[in-house]
Scaffold this motif. Structure first.
Motif, short mmCIF file in Angstrom:
data_model
loop_
_atom_site.label_atom_id
_atom_site.label_comp_id
_atom_site.label_asym_id
_atom_site.label_seq_id
_atom_site.Cartn_x
_atom_site.Cartn_y
_atom_site.Cartn_z
N CYS A 115 0.85 -1.19 0.00
CA CYS A 115 0.00 0.00 0.00
C CYS A 115 0.88 1.24 0.00
O CYS A 115 2.06 1.18 0.36
CB CYS A 115 -0.94 0.01 1.20
N ASN A 116 0.30 2.33 -0.42
CA ASN A 116 1.00 3.61 -0.39
C ASN A 116 0.88 4.20 1.01
O ASN A 116 -0.13 4.03 1.68
CB ASN A 116 0.39 4.58 -1.41
N ASP A 117 1.93 4.91 1.44
CA ASP A 117 1.88 5.55 2.75
C ASP A 117 0.77 6.58 2.78
O ASP A 117 0.53 7.31 1.82
CB ASP A 117 3.20 6.25 3.05
N SER A 118 0.04 6.61 3.90
CA SER A 118 -0.97 7.65 4.10
C SER A 118 -0.57 8.41 5.36
O SER A 118 -0.16 7.81 6.34
CB SER A 118 -2.37 7.04 4.27
#
Length: 174
Positions: free
Chosen positions: A31-34
């Motif tokens: 996942c992409n960092d949030s």
């Protein structure tokens, strides 16, 4: 784990003050960092949010405005709980954690604070094998600093207990 807790702790602004985590799920996932929590679902009484950081996702289900008695007694422990202690959180551990992640819930800052659910998750996760892929916990009762805790792991099921069952959960390995 601390970065995920920091992102989750950004749920502030009065509307989310005093939320109580009832379920938390950590998983290894691409996942992409949030840097802000993502609200997945919200009702009058419940909030589901998630945060992603370095291929880890933390999903939390929280009660909004739970009826809390900030003076809940910690209670007496059976002697057998004292003999098989896995961990006893100190007040300083709790204060250090809430300071590090920005958790402003006042129940974590009393003389005998409630241990944050994400600190429990972090501590349990640290004691499990590194090939952990998913860890999901359901919080049944409040853990206070000073409570001697026993961690029981049988297969992929786990339980944290002492004077009562505090946490139940399960885990999956790669």
């Amino acid at each position: 784990m601390r970065e995920l807790a920091k992102i989750t702790a950004k749920l502030k602004d009065g509307k989310y003050d005093g939320v109580m985590i009832i379920k938390a799920r950590w998983e290894r996932i691409e996942c992409n960092d949030s840097y802000e929590p993502d609200i997945v679902k919200e009702t009058k009484r419940m909030l589901v949010c998630q945060a992603c950081y370095h291929n880890q996702r933390l999903s939390t289900t929280m009660l909004l405005n739970p009826a809390m008695d900030n003076n809940l007694p910690a209670g007496d422990f059976p002697k057998e709980a004292m003999n098989s202690c896995w961990h006893t959180f100190t007040r300083q551990e709790v204060l250090d954690f809430v300071e590090a992640v920005g958790d402003t819930n006042p129940i974590h800052r009393t003389e005998q604070p409630v241990v944050p659910g994400l600190l429990l998750l972090e501590t349990i996760k640290a004691g499990l094998p590194e090939n952990l892929d998913v860890l999901e916990l359901s919080f049944r009762n409040a853990v206070f600093s000073g409570d001697p805790l026993e961690l029981v792991v049988e297969g992929n099921q786990l339980e944290v207990k002492g004077r009562c069952v505090f946490v139940t959960g399960w885990c999956k390995y790669v």
